[in-house]
Design a protein around this motif. Structure first.
Motif, short mmCIF file in Angstrom:
data_model
loop_
_atom_site.label_atom_id
_atom_site.label_comp_id
_atom_site.label_asym_id
_atom_site.label_seq_id
_atom_site.Cartn_x
_atom_site.Cartn_y
_atom_site.Cartn_z
N GLU A 197 0.85 -1.19 0.00
CA GLU A 197 0.00 0.00 0.00
C GLU A 197 0.89 1.25 0.00
O GLU A 197 0.67 2.19 -0.77
CB GLU A 197 -0.90 -0.02 1.23
CG GLU A 197 -2.17 0.80 1.03
CD GLU A 197 -3.08 0.70 2.24
OE1 GLU A 197 -3.64 1.73 2.61
OE2 GLU A 197 -3.20 -0.41 2.82
N LEU A 223 2.57 1.62 -3.44
CA LEU A 223 1.68 2.22 -4.45
C LEU A 223 1.52 3.72 -4.20
O LEU A 223 1.51 4.51 -5.14
CB LEU A 223 0.32 1.53 -4.46
CG LEU A 223 0.32 0.08 -4.96
CD1 LEU A 223 -1.06 -0.54 -4.82
CD2 LEU A 223 0.77 -0.01 -6.42
N ARG A 275 4.34 5.84 -5.65
CA ARG A 275 4.38 6.06 -7.11
C ARG A 275 5.81 6.35 -7.56
O ARG A 275 6.10 7.42 -8.09
CB ARG A 275 3.49 7.23 -7.51
CG ARG A 275 2.03 7.01 -7.21
CD ARG A 275 1.25 8.28 -7.45
NE ARG A 275 -0.16 8.10 -7.19
CZ ARG A 275 -0.72 8.29 -6.01
NH1 ARG A 275 0.01 8.67 -4.98
NH2 ARG A 275 -2.01 8.11 -5.84
N CYS A 281 6.93 -1.19 -14.45
CA CYS A 281 6.01 -0.87 -13.35
C CYS A 281 4.70 -1.63 -13.52
O CYS A 281 4.13 -2.12 -12.55
CB CYS A 281 5.70 0.62 -13.30
SG CYS A 281 7.07 1.53 -12.63
N SER A 298 3.24 -4.34 -10.80
CA SER A 298 1.92 -4.35 -10.17
C SER A 298 1.12 -5.60 -10.54
O SER A 298 0.39 -6.12 -9.71
CB SER A 298 1.16 -3.06 -10.42
OG SER A 298 0.77 -2.97 -11.72
N ILE A 315 2.60 -6.92 -6.79
CA ILE A 315 1.64 -6.26 -5.92
C ILE A 315 0.33 -7.06 -5.84
O ILE A 315 -0.25 -7.22 -4.77
CB ILE A 315 1.32 -4.83 -6.43
CG1 ILE A 315 2.61 -4.04 -6.69
CG2 ILE A 315 0.40 -4.10 -5.46
CD1 ILE A 315 3.37 -3.58 -5.49
#
Ligand code: ZN
Ligand code: ZN
Length: 449
Positions: free
Chosen positions: A220, A223, A226, A335, A339, A343
């Motif tokens: 979290e 993210l 960024r 990226c 994710s 992620i």
């Protein structure tokens, strides 16, 4: 500090692998070669001031970076075409003084205007390379009109081709290197995603469950940071390495401050986290390396133009075909992979909320439009006689029944969000109790005084 030194120093300072340093833009070599180009032009009477004068008139010479495909690799074949004013077959002024330029312009505009039937059209606007050819073909009529002609002369240079070959070759080397590193990075991302998935399976027991919650917090934060790419409207797009470094530091500091890593129970989890950090550090280093090489390319082209006035800074990046170095798509691609493969191995609660009550969507009802709501919200919508899905306006609400209970999804939610599910079940029961027994209903056991 001169850029050549600055470039050399940053290559050494950043601790790049030797292989990278060896592949970096050979700025010094290019600068030496540029000197040869300048001398060559000067020798031909085409020094930068003369060329600049011609360029300012938007007529006079044309410089193209053609490519020749040889047996093994592509070669540049730059072509400098100069339009000179000839009288009786002799160049009136080899240096092409401003007067010559005006004369060139006058003749050119006359001819172009004549040909296109629009005497008002200005030479500056209408002279495109195609028009140039027309002029030379029209020599005869020009001679007839004014005793002189404009002739296009191709000036063959040796060292500009060498210059662009050195540059092109190195950009290709850098692209290949980049491709290799990207491939390696992709492999590492996939592997790391698998490790995290395996170590955090809730079915493995308490430690794994505890670590899963920590990972959720870590990601979290990640993210939020960024680091390489922002999806926010205000600063959308890829970050520079300086911004990325700042964001990565913020992420690391927050993780430390919240003791997220110290609290990881399994050694495998802690290992995975340091791999995750290394991966990010590597991405950052790679971004930095790309950036300084991009700057070197920009600088040397700018220098080329400054010394020769041939105007290649805009054309070279188009002709060079660089998929990696000059395209700079690395951050975005990797990226996206981070994710989707790392992620997403740790499900985030945000992705599993009921869009109406914003609590975990339990019991989950999957409507015919595939949207998922909690059973309470569905019941309430049906009671109100609402027919349309609030998300897609599909006519699905009244059609939903027992078949729409998604038991598989329910098991997933119980496994990954046990606390949230428990709270939601309690809230659902309380709400139902109040509906049946009135607003004073409580699920707390009666206490006898
Ligand atoms: Zn709901
Ligand atoms: Zn829907």
């Amino acid at each position: 500090m001169k850029f050549a030194q600055e470039f050399k120093r940053s290559l050494q300072r950043e601790g790049f692998p030797q292989k990278w340093i060896d592949s970096a833009i050979p700025y010094g070599q290019l600068k030496k070669c540029l000197k040869k180009v300048t001398n060559e032009l000067q020798y031909l009477g085409l020094d930068k001031d003369t060329l600049a004068q011609l360029a300012a008139g938007d007529v006079g010479f044309h410089y193209e970076l053609d490519e020749e495909t040889g047996q093994s690799k592509k070669h540049f074949r730059p072509r400098l075409t100069v339009f000179v004013h000839l009288q009786d077959g002799v160049a009136v002024d080899a240096k092409l003084s401003p007067n010559t330029r005006d004369f060139l312009l006058r003749i050119a505009s006359k001819q172009v205007g004549h040909r296109e039937g629009s005497p008002d059209s200005s030479a500056r606007r209408s002279l495109t390379p195609t028009n140039y050819k027309d002029i030379s073909h029209g020599d005869a009529s020009a001679i007839a009109e004014g005793l002189s002609a404009v002739q296009q002369v191709e000036v063959s240079l040796v060292f500009d081709a060498e210059f662009f070959d050195i540059l092109q070759t190195d950009v290709l080397i850098l692209d290949t290197l980049q491709e290799e590193e990207e491939k390696r990075m992709k492999g590492e991302i996939t592997a790391l995603g698998q490790v995290i998935t395996h170590t955090t399976k809730p079915s493995l027991g308490g430690k794994a469950k505890g670590d899963l919650a920590k990972w959720r917090d870590i990601f979290e934060l990640y993210l939020d940071a960024r680091i390489f790419f922002s999806t926010r409207e205000t600063d959308h797009g890829a970050r520079t390495s300086t911004q990325a470094l700042k964001q990565l530091q913020w992420f690391q500091d927050e993780v430390l401050k919240r003791k997220l890593v110290q609290n990881l129970k399994l050694e495998a989890s802690r290992d995975a986290f340091s791999r995750f950090l290394n991966m990010n550090a590597f991405l950052l280093q790679n971004l930095k390396f790309q950036e300084i090489n991009q700057v070197a390319v920009r600088k040397i082209l700018k220098k080329f133009d400054k010394r020769t006035a041939l105007g290649v800074a805009k054309t070279f990046p188009v002709v060079v075909h660089s998929d990696h170095l000059l395209a700079g798509s690395l951050a975005k691609d990797l990226c996206a992979q981070v994710s989707s493969e790392i992620i997403s191995t740790v499900p985030q609660l945000d992705d599993y909320l009921c869009p109406i009550c914003f609590a975990v969507a339990y019991w989950p009802i999957r409507l015919h439009c595939e949207h998922i709501f909690c059973s309470r919200c569905l019941v309430k919508m049906q009671r109100k006689g609402e027919r349309f899905c609030p998300l897609c306006r599909g006519d699905v609400i009244m059609r939903a029944g027992l078949d729409n209970f998604d038991t598989k999804h329910a098991a997933f939610l119980r496994e990954y969000f046990p606390k949230e599910v428990k709270e939601k079940v309690r809230a659902n029961e309380l709400e139902r109790g109040k509906e049946i027994f009135g607003p004073d209903y409580t699920d707390r056991p009666c206490s006898v005084m």
